[in-house]
Write a protein that holds these residues in place. Structure first.
Motif: not given
Length: 172
Positions: A6-7, A57-58, A68-70, A97-99
């Motif tokens: 993730l970033r 946003c991630l 994937g993204f949020a 879930a991690t996002l």
């Protein structure tokens, strides 16, 4: 299990967000209980660029590709999660879930009091998933005019009112 990380989102991720959202939306399109229900179109890359610039946003990456993204937007002391999507080939690896967990940490660090969203109340990867992540269904939409307006928009688009809900996760 595929390697991923993730970033914080970058503006150049916006084009990939629409692709991932379209791919993930196939789950809704193939959900038998939603037969005949319209699927909202993916947001444009411009919409996603606007959200990304707000820095809430991630992005999930695997082999240099967005998987994937949020995508969230700050509204006062809340952040509204507009989209949480994971490409179908990468689902069931806890990316979503991690996002969401990382978004909660980011929001707490930024002084945000809550994260809100709209979703289906009875589809396993919608409200039940978010409930496991600490969200609760907002029963009194009159207390949240912004969320009530979002619900109204969804129903006007053609989504079933009785199956939709607004949710909130308090971070204080």
């Amino acid at each position: 299990m595929t390697d991923w990380s993730l970033r914080l989102a970058r503006v150049e991720d916006a084009e990939s967000y629409s692709r991932v959202e379209d791919d993930a939306a196939q789950l809704l399109a193939n959900e038998p209980s939603l037969a005949g229900t319209p699927i909202p179109p993916s947001r444009s890359a411009d919409d996603y660029r606007t959200m990304i610039r707000q820095r809430h946003c991630l992005t999930a990456i695997s082999a240099g590709q967005v998987v994937g993204f949020a995508a969230a937007r700050r509204i006062g002391r809340e952040v509204h999660l507009h989209e949480l999507s994971v490409a179908t080939a990468f689902q069931r690896q806890r990316i979503g879930a991690t996002l969401l967990g990382a978004l909660k940490i980011d929001c707490r660090n930024a002084g945000i009091r809550a994260i809100t969203l709209h979703t289906y109340r009875d589809i396993a990867w919608n409200a039940p998933f978010y409930e496991r992540q600490g969200f609760v269904i907002v029963d009194d939409l009159a207390a949240y005019p912004r969320l009530a307006a979002g619900q109204k928009e969804a129903v006007e688009f053609g989504l079933p009112a009785d199956r939709r809900c607004a949710m909130i996760c308090f971070l204080d």
